[in-house]
Design an enzyme around this catalytic site. Structure first.
Site, mmCIF file in Angstrom:
data_model
loop_
_atom_site.group_PDB
_atom_site.id
_atom_site.type_symbol
_atom_site.label_atom_id
_atom_site.label_comp_id
_atom_site.label_asym_id
_atom_site.label_seq_id
_atom_site.Cartn_x
_atom_site.Cartn_y
_atom_site.Cartn_z
ATOM 1 N N LYS A 275 20.755 -28.433 -27.774
ATOM 2 C CA LYS A 275 21.901 -29.356 -28.391
ATOM 3 C C LYS A 275 21.596 -30.872 -28.853
ATOM 4 C CE LYS A 275 25.385 -27.306 -25.138
ATOM 5 N NZ LYS A 275 26.457 -27.391 -24.257
ATOM 6 N N ASP B 19 32.684 -29.338 -25.998
ATOM 7 C CA ASP B 19 32.706 -29.074 -24.563
ATOM 8 C C ASP B 19 33.617 -30.114 -24.079
ATOM 9 O OD1 ASP B 19 30.457 -27.452 -24.447
ATOM 10 O OD2 ASP B 19 28.860 -28.832 -24.709
#
Ligand code: ATR
Length: 273
Positions: free
Chosen positions: A66, A103
């Site tokens: 990420k 997210d």
């Protein structure tokens, strides 16, 4: 030509993302396919360069990439910038990558799916200060809620508080969970001790919601402890589906329905348990 999408990570074999996205791709009759792609830590840049030459729409990125994904983007959204991580890459016409993080919005979507209302005055605790916790604190601050942040390494909780709430969120050691959780309305655990066969001890309450953002075997012991201590418990499957829905919407400009696929994921996870 069938458009390529997928998720890049390592390990990736057990990812539910292909099931989720291919369900929506079929549901909407799109000429596309979503695949799980195992990419080792050192291979991420090469993989991304190769994928930028394909007939691709975009990719999800999960552990351990990420941060690398963030660095590989020519442009990132405000959410990705604040969180410092990218989980959704979109291929631009000039073959560069745009990075976003779903997210945070996926977490808010999960609250809505589960009928959990968090207001500015709701007393929340976020356990952990890693990437997932940063996304959740970002999400909470977007609805004017300032959580108490508890983490093993207090310095990271402090940095999270400063980075995402201008230092307004109180922070402390994870050792304080037992003493402080009873006063909270909602506790959100981002620390997956399940992989180490461990779990946090929680105080007994008569009211209170405990959300663990893991699911399946990784969350089972922690959720059982919480339920046995009187907490209303929730796992991370709705957040998984929520973040996927927001990635899908970014790629196809279609907001997919979450209920059917969430039920399918839940049956699958229960079958595997
Ligand atoms: P994620 O993206 O899932 O948040 P991460 O960024 O690697 O993953 O963050 C992991 C989190 O789990 C951190 O808050 C970490 O605490 P530290 O900041 O002190 O490292 C926490 N964590 C991992 N293992 C732990 C353990 N055994 N006990 C307590 N906390 C742990």
């Amino acid at each position: 030509m069938t458009k390529l999408l997928g998720v890049l990570g390592d390990p990736i074999a057990h990812s539910l993302s292909p099931l989720i996205h291919n369900h929506w791709i079929r549901e909407h009759g799109l000429d596309a396919t979503y695949e799980a792609m195992q990419v080792k830590t050192g291979d991420f840049q090469n993989a991304l360069s190769a994928l930028s030459q394909r007939d691709a729409v975009g990719f999800n990125v999960t552990l351990p990439h990420k941060l690398s994904a963030f660095e590989a983007c020519s442009d990132v959204s405000d959410a990705a910038k604040a969180i410092g991580a990218v989980n959704t890459l979109t291929l631009q016409p000039d073959r560069s990558w745009h990075g976003h993080n779903t997210d945070a919005s996926g977490f808010l979507e999960a609250l809505s799916i589960q009928g959990i209302e968090i207001l500015p005055e709701t007393k929340t605790i976020v356990i952990g200060a890693g990437g997932a916790a940063r996304a959740i604190v970002y999400a909470l601050s977007s609805i004017d809620n300032l959580p108490l942040i508890l983490n093993r390494t207090e310095g990271k909780a402090r940095k999270l508080s400063i980075d995402l709430t201008g230092g307004e969120s109180v922070y402390g050691s994870i050792d304080k969970v037992y003493g402080l959780a009873a006063a909270a309305d909602v506790v959100i655990n981002t620390v997956s001790l399940g992989y180490e066969g461990k779990a946090l001890n929680l105080p007994t309450v008569s009211n209170g919601r405990f959300i663990d953002i893991s699911y399946g075997a990784a969350a089972a012991q922690q959720i059982e402890i919480a339920a046995n201590s009187g907490w209303q418990t929730y796992d991370g499957l709705p957040m998984l589906v929520g973040q996927a829905a927001h990635s899908f919407e970014r790629w196809f400009e279609i907001a997919p329905k979450t209920e059917d696929i969430l039920n399918r994921c839940r049956s699958l996870v229960e079958t595997l348990a």
